[in-house]
Design a protein around this motif. Structure first.
Motif, mmCIF file in Angstrom:
data_model
loop_
_atom_site.group_PDB
_atom_site.id
_atom_site.type_symbol
_atom_site.label_atom_id
_atom_site.label_comp_id
_atom_site.label_asym_id
_atom_site.label_seq_id
_atom_site.Cartn_x
_atom_site.Cartn_y
_atom_site.Cartn_z
ATOM 1 N N SER A 149 0.852 -1.181 0.000
ATOM 2 C CA SER A 149 0.000 0.000 0.000
ATOM 3 C C SER A 149 0.889 1.233 0.000
ATOM 4 O O SER A 149 1.855 1.293 0.753
ATOM 5 C CB SER A 149 -0.884 0.037 1.248
ATOM 6 N N PHE A 150 0.547 2.190 -0.843
ATOM 7 C CA PHE A 150 1.297 3.433 -0.937
ATOM 8 C C PHE A 150 0.351 4.604 -0.688
ATOM 9 O O PHE A 150 -0.226 5.155 -1.631
ATOM 10 C CB PHE A 150 1.952 3.559 -2.317
ATOM 11 N N PRO A 151 0.166 4.991 0.588
ATOM 12 C CA PRO A 151 -0.755 6.080 0.912
ATOM 13 C C PRO A 151 -0.253 7.413 0.356
ATOM 14 O O PRO A 151 0.943 7.686 0.329
ATOM 15 C CB PRO A 151 -0.761 6.121 2.436
ATOM 16 N N MET A 152 -1.195 8.232 -0.089
ATOM 17 C CA MET A 152 -0.875 9.562 -0.579
ATOM 18 C C MET A 152 -1.251 10.645 0.429
ATOM 19 O O MET A 152 -0.930 11.808 0.234
ATOM 20 C CB MET A 152 -1.597 9.822 -1.905
ATOM 21 N N LEU A 153 -1.943 10.270 1.488
ATOM 22 C CA LEU A 153 -2.387 11.216 2.497
ATOM 23 C C LEU A 153 -1.733 10.904 3.832
ATOM 24 O O LEU A 153 -1.379 9.765 4.104
ATOM 25 C CB LEU A 153 -3.912 11.140 2.665
ATOM 26 N N LEU B 116 -9.100 17.279 4.998
ATOM 27 C CA LEU B 116 -9.193 17.524 3.561
ATOM 28 C C LEU B 116 -9.963 18.804 3.287
ATOM 29 O O LEU B 116 -10.963 19.090 3.920
ATOM 30 C CB LEU B 116 -9.893 16.359 2.859
ATOM 31 N N SER B 117 -9.449 19.572 2.337
ATOM 32 C CA SER B 117 -10.150 20.786 1.927
ATOM 33 C C SER B 117 -9.829 21.079 0.469
ATOM 34 O O SER B 117 -8.845 20.588 -0.083
ATOM 35 C CB SER B 117 -9.746 21.969 2.809
ATOM 36 N N ASP C 181 -3.818 19.037 -4.452
ATOM 37 C CA ASP C 181 -3.022 17.841 -4.728
ATOM 38 C C ASP C 181 -3.659 16.560 -4.183
ATOM 39 O O ASP C 181 -3.301 15.468 -4.603
ATOM 40 C CB ASP C 181 -1.613 17.979 -4.146
ATOM 41 N N ASP C 182 -4.593 16.696 -3.243
ATOM 42 C CA ASP C 182 -5.250 15.522 -2.656
ATOM 43 C C ASP C 182 -6.410 15.013 -3.513
ATOM 44 O O ASP C 182 -6.972 13.968 -3.216
ATOM 45 C CB ASP C 182 -5.773 15.843 -1.256
ATOM 46 N N PHE C 183 -6.747 15.739 -4.571
ATOM 47 C CA PHE C 183 -7.925 15.405 -5.367
ATOM 48 C C PHE C 183 -7.560 15.169 -6.829
ATOM 49 O O PHE C 183 -6.692 15.820 -7.375
ATOM 50 C CB PHE C 183 -8.953 16.548 -5.287
ATOM 51 N N ASN C 184 -8.259 14.228 -7.443
ATOM 52 C CA ASN C 184 -8.096 13.965 -8.867
ATOM 53 C C ASN C 184 -8.666 15.168 -9.621
ATOM 54 O O ASN C 184 -9.836 15.514 -9.432
ATOM 55 C CB ASN C 184 -8.844 12.689 -9.241
ATOM 56 N N PRO C 185 -7.869 15.801 -10.462
ATOM 57 C CA PRO C 185 -8.345 17.004 -11.147
ATOM 58 C C PRO C 185 -9.495 16.737 -12.121
ATOM 59 O O PRO C 185 -10.285 17.638 -12.403
ATOM 60 C CB PRO C 185 -7.101 17.512 -11.887
ATOM 61 N N ASP C 186 -9.611 15.512 -12.611
ATOM 62 C CA ASP C 186 -10.678 15.196 -13.565
ATOM 63 C C ASP C 186 -11.998 14.849 -12.894
ATOM 64 O O ASP C 186 -13.074 15.153 -13.416
ATOM 65 C CB ASP C 186 -10.258 14.040 -14.476
ATOM 66 N N THR C 187 -11.932 14.189 -11.732
ATOM 67 C CA THR C 187 -13.150 13.702 -11.082
ATOM 68 C C THR C 187 -13.487 14.432 -9.787
ATOM 69 O O THR C 187 -14.611 14.348 -9.311
ATOM 70 C CB THR C 187 -13.031 12.198 -10.758
ATOM 71 N N GLY C 188 -12.490 15.087 -9.191
ATOM 72 C CA GLY C 188 -12.695 15.739 -7.905
ATOM 73 C C GLY C 188 -12.667 14.781 -6.731
ATOM 74 O O GLY C 188 -12.874 15.175 -5.589
ATOM 75 N N GLU C 189 -12.398 13.504 -6.984
ATOM 76 C CA GLU C 189 -12.357 12.503 -5.917
ATOM 77 C C GLU C 189 -11.021 12.542 -5.184
ATOM 78 O O GLU C 189 -9.983 12.848 -5.773
ATOM 79 C CB GLU C 189 -12.584 11.113 -6.500
#
Length: 101
Positions: free
Chosen positions: A4-8, A19-20, A25-33
């Motif tokens: 597992s490679f956590p990003m957060l 999260l805000s 950088d914490d969100f996918n720019p295409d989906t907002g997820e």
């Protein structure tokens, strides 16, 4: 068997309140997820461990995904108290899915 490679980085496991929209950088720019991280599972190890532990490959695969997702949510099992919490979450998730040994 699984990596597992956590990003957060969490102050408390499973607490996403940090999260805000300000930290794009914490969100996918295409989906907002939210992007939690990556999981890599060895199919060969899934098969081997399923046979070794006497349960189905589906159960082993589900366990490894559950275990890895909990790591991506900030849980760990390095200390006994942390392991107890993580193992209880794993059990509840797998039970809810009806995936048992």
């Amino acid at each position: 068997d699984v990596l597992s490679f956590p990003m957060l980085s969490y102050e408390a496991p499973g607490d996403f309140s940090f999260l805000s929209d300000e930290n794009e950088d914490d969100f996918n720019p295409d989906t907002g997820e939210v992007m939690l991280g990556d999981i890599i599972i060895s199919v060969d190890k899934v098969k081997e461990q399923a046979a070794e532990y006497g349960h189905s490959e589906k159960r082993e695969f589900a366990f490894l995904i559950t275990h890895s997702m909990l790591h991506l949510f900030g849980y760990d099992h390095m200390e006994a108290d942390e392991a107890a919490v993580m193992e209880e979450h794993q059990r509840k998730i797998l039970d809810a899915l009806g995936i048992t040994r």
